[in-house]
Design a protein around this motif. Structure first.
Motif, short mmCIF file in Angstrom:
data_model
loop_
_atom_site.label_atom_id
_atom_site.label_comp_id
_atom_site.label_asym_id
_atom_site.label_seq_id
_atom_site.Cartn_x
_atom_site.Cartn_y
_atom_site.Cartn_z
N LEU A 70 0.82 -1.22 0.00
CA LEU A 70 0.00 0.00 0.00
C LEU A 70 0.85 1.27 0.00
CD1 LEU A 70 -2.97 -0.74 2.43
CD2 LEU A 70 -3.10 -0.23 0.00
N GLN A 71 2.07 1.18 0.50
CA GLN A 71 2.93 2.37 0.61
C GLN A 71 3.11 3.08 -0.73
OE1 GLN A 71 6.39 0.71 2.59
NE2 GLN A 71 5.90 1.90 4.42
N ARG A 72 3.17 2.34 -1.79
CA ARG A 72 3.39 2.96 -3.10
C ARG A 72 2.22 3.83 -3.54
NH1 ARG A 72 2.91 -1.56 -7.77
NH2 ARG A 72 3.39 0.29 -8.98
N TYR A 73 1.07 3.69 -2.87
CA TYR A 73 -0.12 4.47 -3.22
C TYR A 73 -0.40 5.61 -2.22
CZ TYR A 73 -0.89 0.63 -6.42
OH TYR A 73 -0.74 -0.31 -7.42
N LEU A 74 0.54 5.91 -1.34
CA LEU A 74 0.32 6.94 -0.33
C LEU A 74 0.03 8.30 -0.97
CD1 LEU A 74 0.18 7.90 2.57
CD2 LEU A 74 2.67 8.15 2.55
N ASP A 75 0.83 8.72 -1.95
CA ASP A 75 0.59 10.01 -2.61
C ASP A 75 -0.78 10.03 -3.28
OD1 ASP A 75 3.07 10.90 -1.79
OD2 ASP A 75 4.04 10.51 -3.72
N ASP A 76 -1.17 8.91 -3.87
CA ASP A 76 -2.49 8.82 -4.48
C ASP A 76 -3.59 8.95 -3.43
OD1 ASP A 76 -1.63 8.28 -7.22
OD2 ASP A 76 -1.00 6.33 -6.46
N ALA A 77 -3.39 8.33 -2.28
CA ALA A 77 -4.38 8.42 -1.20
C ALA A 77 -4.57 9.87 -0.77
CB ALA A 77 -3.96 7.56 -0.02
N VAL A 78 -3.49 10.62 -0.70
CA VAL A 78 -3.57 12.03 -0.32
C VAL A 78 -4.45 12.79 -1.32
CG1 VAL A 78 -2.22 14.16 -0.06
CG2 VAL A 78 -1.40 12.01 0.95
N ILE A 79 -4.24 12.55 -2.60
CA ILE A 79 -5.03 13.20 -3.64
C ILE A 79 -6.50 12.75 -3.57
CG2 ILE A 79 -5.38 13.42 -6.15
CD1 ILE A 79 -2.99 14.98 -5.19
N LEU A 80 -6.72 11.47 -3.34
CA LEU A 80 -8.09 10.96 -3.25
C LEU A 80 -8.84 11.62 -2.09
CD1 LEU A 80 -7.54 7.15 -3.98
CD2 LEU A 80 -8.34 8.93 -5.56
N PHE A 81 -8.17 11.75 -0.95
CA PHE A 81 -8.81 12.43 0.18
C PHE A 81 -9.06 13.90 -0.13
CE2 PHE A 81 -7.61 8.81 2.90
CZ PHE A 81 -8.81 8.66 3.58
N SER A 82 -8.14 14.53 -0.82
CA SER A 82 -8.31 15.93 -1.21
C SER A 82 -9.55 16.09 -2.10
CB SER A 82 -7.05 16.42 -1.93
OG SER A 82 -7.21 17.76 -2.35
N LEU A 83 -9.70 15.19 -3.05
CA LEU A 83 -10.86 15.23 -3.94
C LEU A 83 -12.16 15.02 -3.16
CD1 LEU A 83 -12.41 15.29 -6.59
CD2 LEU A 83 -11.52 13.04 -7.13
N LEU A 84 -12.16 14.05 -2.25
CA LEU A 84 -13.35 13.82 -1.44
C LEU A 84 -13.71 15.05 -0.62
CD1 LEU A 84 -13.04 10.18 -0.02
CD2 LEU A 84 -14.57 11.00 -1.80
N LYS A 85 -12.71 15.69 -0.03
CA LYS A 85 -12.96 16.89 0.79
C LYS A 85 -13.52 18.02 -0.07
CE LYS A 85 -9.30 15.91 4.07
NZ LYS A 85 -7.93 16.25 4.48
N ASP A 86 -12.91 18.25 -1.23
CA ASP A 86 -13.40 19.32 -2.11
C ASP A 86 -14.81 19.02 -2.59
OD1 ASP A 86 -11.34 21.23 -2.01
OD2 ASP A 86 -10.15 20.15 -3.50
N TYR A 87 -15.12 17.77 -2.85
CA TYR A 87 -16.46 17.38 -3.26
C TYR A 87 -17.45 17.62 -2.11
CZ TYR A 87 -20.26 14.69 -5.34
OH TYR A 87 -21.48 14.31 -5.86
N ILE B 183 -6.99 13.26 -13.22
CA ILE B 183 -6.14 14.21 -13.94
C ILE B 183 -6.83 15.57 -14.02
CG2 ILE B 183 -5.17 14.79 -16.22
CD1 ILE B 183 -4.62 11.71 -16.51
N THR B 184 -8.11 15.57 -14.36
CA THR B 184 -8.88 16.81 -14.44
C THR B 184 -8.90 17.52 -13.08
OG1 THR B 184 -10.26 15.86 -16.17
CG2 THR B 184 -11.13 17.79 -15.04
N TYR B 185 -9.09 16.75 -12.01
CA TYR B 185 -9.09 17.33 -10.67
C TYR B 185 -7.73 17.93 -10.32
CZ TYR B 185 -8.97 17.75 -5.62
OH TYR B 185 -8.80 18.24 -4.34
N LYS B 186 -6.67 17.21 -10.62
CA LYS B 186 -5.32 17.72 -10.31
C LYS B 186 -5.06 19.03 -11.05
CE LYS B 186 -3.12 13.24 -9.46
NZ LYS B 186 -2.13 12.28 -9.98
N LEU B 187 -5.50 19.13 -12.29
CA LEU B 187 -5.33 20.37 -13.06
C LEU B 187 -6.14 21.50 -12.41
CD1 LEU B 187 -5.48 18.98 -16.71
CD2 LEU B 187 -3.46 19.87 -15.50
N TRP B 188 -7.35 21.22 -12.01
CA TRP B 188 -8.18 22.21 -11.32
C TRP B 188 -7.52 22.67 -10.03
CZ3 TRP B 188 -10.53 21.87 -6.48
CH2 TRP B 188 -11.43 22.90 -6.17
N LYS B 189 -7.02 21.70 -9.27
CA LYS B 189 -6.39 21.98 -7.97
C LYS B 189 -5.16 22.86 -8.16
CE LYS B 189 -6.47 20.87 -3.52
NZ LYS B 189 -7.55 21.32 -2.67
#
Length: 130
Positions: free
Chosen positions: A45-62, A120-126
């Protein structure tokens, strides 16, 4: 132990995604620290830590209404995958040494692949918001 293949992972993720409802977003966000700690400390799971951070960011913004450019099924895919990681009862129980988190990593990878364009769209928006 269940055989873990792409179809099994797809079915498991789909079930979690279908069961996920808008009010479940708060549950995921309340468990953010516990879920992130699994990414920080558990092998595959460690390899997906950065992805998890982005996923949580998207959930919070939503959840805050800041970003609604994704259909709810994307939010459900994310929430379902993150709750899967938290659940000790899954395809391969987490307490099994070495392989206990392989299914968790596979579900996260499946989710990331499924929502890649929206992420990708979310990251560009962010990036524009900074």
């Amino acid at each position: 132990m269940s055989k873990i293949d792409k179809e099994t992972i797809r079915k498991e993720h789909k079930k979690r995604q279908d069961d996920f409802e808008e009010e479940d977003i708060d549950d995921v966000l309340e468990d953010e620290d516990a879920i992130k700690s699994k990414f920080e400390n558990k092998g595959k799971l460690q390899r997906y830590l950065d992805d998890a951070v982005i996923l949580f960011s998207l959930l919070k913004d939503y959840a805050k209404g800041n970003y609604r450019e994704v259909p709810f099924n994307v939010i459900a895919a994310i929430g379902g995958a993150l709750l899967y990681v938290l659940s000790p009862i899954d395809l391969i129980p987490d307490f099994i040494p070495i392989i206990g988190y392989l299914d968790d990593a596979a579900v996260v990878a499946f989710c990331l692949n499924l929502i890649e364009k929206d992420l990708i769209t979310y990251k560009l928006w962010k990036k524009k918001k900074v």
